[in-house]
Design a protein around this motif. Structure first.
Motif, PDB file in Angstrom:
ATOM      1  N   TYR A 178       0.624  -1.161   0.021  1.00 42.09           N
ATOM      2  CA  TYR A 178      -0.134  -0.066  -0.012  1.00 42.09           C
ATOM      3  C   TYR A 178       0.757   1.371  -0.033  1.00 42.09           C
ATOM      4  O   TYR A 178       0.319   2.423  -0.137  1.00 42.09           O
ATOM      5  N   ASP A 185      -5.481   2.986  -8.890  1.00 43.64           N
ATOM      6  CA  ASP A 185      -5.639   3.718  -7.723  1.00 43.64           C
ATOM      7  C   ASP A 185      -5.701   5.146  -8.119  1.00 43.64           C
ATOM      8  O   ASP A 185      -6.339   6.016  -7.697  1.00 43.64           O
ATOM      9  N   MET A 321      -8.976  -4.753 -10.666  1.00 41.40           N
ATOM     10  CA  MET A 321      -9.108  -4.284  -9.330  1.00 41.40           C
ATOM     11  C   MET A 321      -9.315  -5.550  -8.331  1.00 41.40           C
ATOM     12  O   MET A 321      -8.634  -5.515  -7.137  1.00 41.40           O
ATOM     13  N   ASP A 323      -7.847  -8.350  -7.451  1.00 47.53           N
ATOM     14  CA  ASP A 323      -6.607  -8.718  -7.825  1.00 47.53           C
ATOM     15  C   ASP A 323      -6.301 -10.033  -7.172  1.00 47.53           C
ATOM     16  O   ASP A 323      -5.193 -10.362  -6.779  1.00 47.53           O
ATOM     17  N   TRP A 511     -16.972  -0.717  -1.570  1.00 51.81           N
ATOM     18  CA  TRP A 511     -15.891   0.225  -1.504  1.00 51.81           C
ATOM     19  C   TRP A 511     -16.260   1.833  -2.007  1.00 51.81           C
ATOM     20  O   TRP A 511     -16.720   1.992  -3.124  1.00 51.81           O
TER      21      TRP A 511
HETATM   22  C1  GLC Z   1      -5.990  -4.061  -3.385  1.00 54.09           C
HETATM   23  C2  GLC Z   1      -6.961  -3.744  -4.450  1.00 54.09           C
HETATM   24  C3  GLC Z   1      -6.376  -3.381  -5.445  1.00 54.09           C
HETATM   25  C4  GLC Z   1      -5.712  -2.048  -5.324  1.00 54.09           C
HETATM   26  C5  GLC Z   1      -4.605  -2.217  -4.218  1.00 54.09           C
HETATM   27  C6  GLC Z   1      -4.226  -1.002  -3.812  1.00 54.09           C
HETATM   28  O1  GLC Z   1      -4.921  -4.773  -3.533  1.00 54.09           O
HETATM   29  O2  GLC Z   1      -7.409  -5.284  -4.574  1.00 54.09           O
HETATM   30  O3  GLC Z   1      -7.595  -3.175  -6.348  1.00 54.09           O
HETATM   31  O4  GLC Z   1      -5.498  -1.498  -6.294  1.00 54.09           O
HETATM   32  O5  GLC Z   1      -5.192  -2.823  -3.141  1.00 54.09           O
HETATM   33  O6  GLC Z   1      -5.201  -0.146  -3.281  1.00 54.09           O
END
Ligand code: GLC
Length: 695
Positions: A178, A185, A321, A323, A511
């Motif tokens: 993150y 994002d 998204m 993932d 979300w």
């Molecule tokens: C998680 C989500 C992904 C997003 C990432 C960063 O892996 O599944 O879609 O891009 O977080 O926020």
């Protein structure tokens, strides 16, 4: 109100009514009027003419008022943008022309929420309060201020320039990945920067150039090299101690949880490039040879010949998204809709020189085939569900109705309950003997924004959201997918993924970032009330809860089990939604107009098939929803603001406030004496539309 009644633009205050006169609900007239308004503005405000500034762009390159909006925005920029985009293949991207990554220009932006006449409406810049564009109430304003603050805290710098945003700034937990800049994002972050009153364009340009540079890297996972066009899922800036300098480190899926390359990244990159170009009118970036090449590499990945019998793109699970493994392998709607969107954006940006012309031809063919396939085979409404329920199987010839040999027993029980009489949606996936009936919000909203959905389908999707509000919006917008996988299905489809337990994360979690997509789709279809309701819900909790990444539970009541706090795209999803609802013209930065050249499916109403010549006739004259985008947009202007685009007849039922005005008049092919219904009166209740597979 009868179909013959005219639209009239007026203001709330009858004293100050300066209507330019009645407008027929005819797209051409509306657009001409708006174009005139822009020309007036240009004369009044800058004393200049647009003509010299409008490049003679092709086709879809915005031969409409949207272009004029962008033109004036660009013309009135007072910054020294320099216009010179840099060499995308150098690591020393400096953006010297942009004043060192600092604040951009002061821009006169049209505001539909202020002003009395159409001209005034366009002249007055939105809000005078700088960054938030003027929210109606205090708490929303402070939430907007906090959101801008959070966004600025997330900026990632490379060699002194902002090149992206961190996924989250949660100091409470392990960073995992993150602390990286994710391409997907960044999209709402970039849009927020483009849509704000003083558009902050530099960060978007830097991001586009940096990611383009990363695309040029060799991408190797174990002994296998990925396609040249693959864009990174994410990147980060690290300090290289040996070289004593900052370097970029990109992930192309090799370090992601499923080791899957992000198919969506390249599409989002093209879409954002088009938004940047639309907003700034700076074609020098998209016309750079390196940028043109980057686009072509992405497209080559998807347009190359292979074994495919479908125009859709075959994908691995976890390539977007969502993932992680969630049963979205095959032909997921999210990727197909993004693919279509990116193709249409690239169509506007690609130059025909060299091999461009041939590529453009391939794009055109694919756009036609893809829209036909999705509009016909992914569409589900009550009628179509009933058709599938009655499908025969084992049909081999070209005349097969059940093209993919779907066994009716495979239809899950929940769909029969879930499907309202009013509404419809694109299902999650279609492949041999498999229809994934789950609802996925991203694919459906992108289909609306890109005009992959026909106007009737777009309307039906919004109807469905209204009809199934508790399921799809709940207490905290918005469900990424519905319903959740549980029990045995969860075990077999997700591989017992503990992060994707039922009603959590990708498996039916909620979300906040998706708010911007819902808002854009709502405005585009003339239904901003839907977005407003959702925004109100978000405003009650999101900031107080610390901008979490996602919420859990059937109604989305609980902060997600493993949700990061201060998730940047939760912040900017809210910002973009607000910026659009307060100034619906911002929608034009991300949404596409309908392309009349794309073949229309054969429409039926209540299962009755229209005669083909009627559909063709309607399509040619632009009547089959042709005026809908412009008209629905004006309805949104009204519903978002004090400006009224009202009917002469005020005797309209309350409920109509949240229905698109485009439906208040039947297209003439339906009022035509030769139509099946021969309706001549207005009827707000939309008959169920469905699409008949061709013979
Ligand atoms: C998680 C989500 C992904 C997003 C990432 C960063 O892996 O599944 O879609 O891009 O977080 O926020």
């Amino acid at each position: 109100m009868s179909p013959a009644q005219k639209l009239e633009i007026s203001c709330d205050d009858p004293e100050q009514k300066t209507t330019p006169g009645n407008l027929t609900p005819n797209e051409t007239e509306i657009l001409e009027t708006v174009a005139d308004a822009w020309n007036n503005i240009i004369r009044d405000v800058s004393g200049a003419r647009t003509d010299s500034n409008i490049p003679a762009n092709s086709d879809d390159k915005c031969g409409n008022f949207a272009d004029d909006y962008v033109n004036i925005k660009t013309m009135l920029q007072t910054s020294s943008d320099g216009g010179g985009a840099e060499n995308g293949d150098s690591e020393e991207v400096t953006n010297s022309g942009n004043g060192g990554g600092g604040k951009a220009s002061s821009v006169l932006k049209p505001s539909p929420s202020v002003g009395m006449s159409l001209e005034n409406l366009m002249e007055v810049p939105i809000g005078s309060s700088g960054k938030n564009g003027g929210s109606e109430n205090g708490s929303a304003t402070s939430m907007m201020d906090e959101a801008w603050e959070q966004l600025s805290r997330s900026y990632v710098y490379f060699k002194g320039q902002r090149v992206g945003t961190l996924a989250a700034i949660d100091t409470g937990g392990e960073a995992l990945n993150y602390n990286q800049v994710f391409v997907r994002d960044f999209v709402p972050c970039g849009l927020a920067c483009l849509m704000k009153t003083d558009a902050d364009v530099d960060i978007v340009k830097n991001f586009l150039l940096k990611t383009l540079h990363l695309q040029g890297w060799e991408k190797r996972i174990d002994n296998f090299t990925l396609g040249e066009g693959v864009m990174p899922a994410s990147f980060k800036v690290i300090q290289d101690p040996s070289r004593q300098k900052e370097v970029l480190q990109a992930d192309f899926g090799g370090t992601a949880i499923g080791r899957v390359a992000p198919v969506d990244s390249g599409f989002w990159w093209i879409i954002l490039l088009r938004s940047y170009t639309k907003c700034t009118h700076d074609y020098s970036l998209s016309e750079l040879p390196q940028v043109q090449r980057g686009m072509k590499l992405i497209l080559n990945l998807c347009l190359s010949d292979g074994f495919d019998t479908f125009p859709t793109l075959l994908c691995a699970d976890g390539c977007s998204m969502i993932d992680r493994r969630m049963g979205i392998y095959g032909y997921p709607i999210e990727i197909q809709a993004l693919f279509f969107f990116a193709l249409r954006c690239a169509r506007q940006l690609l130059k025909p020189e060299h091999d461009g012309k041939e590529l453009i031809e391939r794009i055109d063919k694919r756009i036609t085939a893809l829209s036909y396939h999705i509009q016909n085979y992914y569409w589900l409404d009550f009628t179509q569900l009933n058709n599938i329920y009655r499908y025969k199987t084992e049909e081999y010839s070209h005349t097969a109705v059940n093209k993919f040999n779907v066994i009716p027993e495979s239809i899950p029980d929940w769909v029969f309950e879930f499907m309202p009489l009013r509404g419809g949606y694109f299902i999650g996936n279609v492949s041999p003997a498999r229809m994934d009936f789950r609802w996925f919000l991203v694919g459906n909203c992108i289909a609306i924004l890109s005009c992959l959905a026909t106007p009737s389908q777009a309307t039906a999707v919004m109807d469905l959201i209204e009809e199934r509000w508790a399921d799809l919006i709940g207490e905290m917008p918005l469900k990424i997918a519905y319903p959740a996988l549980e029990g045995h299905e969860w075990r077999s489809v997700t591989g017992c993924d503990p992060k994707n337990t039922r009603w959590s994360y990708h498996n039916g979690g909620s979300w906040p970032v998706l708010l911007w997509l819902l808002t854009a789709a709502s405005i585009k279809t003339g239904r901003p009330q839907i977005a407003k309701r959702a925004i109100e819900l978000v405003e009650q909790r999101l900031a107080k809860d610390g901008w979490p990444e996602y919420y859990d539970g059937i109604t989305g009541r609980y902060i997600g089990k493993q949700a990061r706090k201060y998730q940047t795209w939760s912040v900017t999803g809210y910002l973009v939604a607000k910026l659009m609802i307060e100034n619906p013209s911002n929608l034009l930065i991300i949404s596409l107009e309908e392309d009349k050249k794309i073949a229309k499916p054969k429409l039926t109403r209540n299962g009755e098939q229209l005669r083909i010549h009627e559909v063709r006739k309607a399509g040619q004259s632009g009547e089959l929803g042709g005026a809908s985008v412009a008209t629905a947009f004006f309805v949104s202007l009204e519903r978002c603001s004090c400006v009224k685009i009202s009917t002469v007849d005020s005797d309209v039922d309350e409920e109509a406030n949240d229905r698109p005005l485009m439906l208040t008049k039947y297209p003439s092919f339906l009022t035509d004496a030769s139509s099946h219904h021969g309706r001549t009166t207005t009827n707000y209740k939309l008959p169920i539309c469905s699409f008949v597979p061709p013979l």
